[in-house]
Write a protein that holds these residues in place. Sequence first.
Motif: not given
Length: 252
Positions: A43-60
């Motif tokens: 089993v291998l997990l591969e990451g995908a990072t959001g290409s737009f938006g907040a650096r870290y989600i902290a609001s609605s």
Amino acid sequence: MVSGERRPELSAPRRILLINANTTAAITDKLVDIANAMAPEGVLLEGATGSFGARYIASSSASAIAGHSALDAFAEHGTGVDGVLLGCFGDPGLDALKEVSPVPVLGLAEASAIAALELGARFGVVTGGIAWRPMLTEFFGARGHASALSGVHTITPTGAEIARDPEGALDSLVGSCNEAIAAGAQVVILGGAGLAGLRAMIAPRVAVPVLCSVETGVQAIIAALGSPRADLIPHGAVESVALSPALAKLLG
């Protein structure tokens, strides 16, 4: 091996796409490292990072944008995967991902609530960033867990700030765990990518079971591999404007 004998072919690993809808690649790398250290052979997990938006989600508002970003990441990187883990507590875009994915999809908050209720009748959530209290209360209520949720307990630093200085946040996080117990929690969930890896330091100081949302989510998606999507609902083509080519293709 005897001359002329064919070597046995190694089977390809089952691949899980771990989507971080925050736009901080260092968090994605941290989650993938934790996940692959837990994953069994094959089993291998591969990451995908959001290409737009907040650096870290902290609001609605940041969470709403992250839902779009998570869909976009799946469209770009999800071809041929065997499972999808949405690595953002609060699960932005979870229902939309389930709608378009033919393979199992889980979110950290969803998986953590299910696991917590296997250990106790009521659970509390501890996380960073005060805006998460109403957001998570609404999320768990919509998931049918309103009576099981004893409360959401936040500390002032956001998850991103906790990730930068985890030791500086430990006492506050332990205090919030104890507040959750006083409010009736029989299990405490440490929610958020920024709190990943802290359970081992916090759990010995807390009198009830403590779950790390990242570790719990990874365990759940690995267990779900190969399961049929009983909740898959086919959707018709969607005409769209100004989406990324990959997402427009996925929806169309």
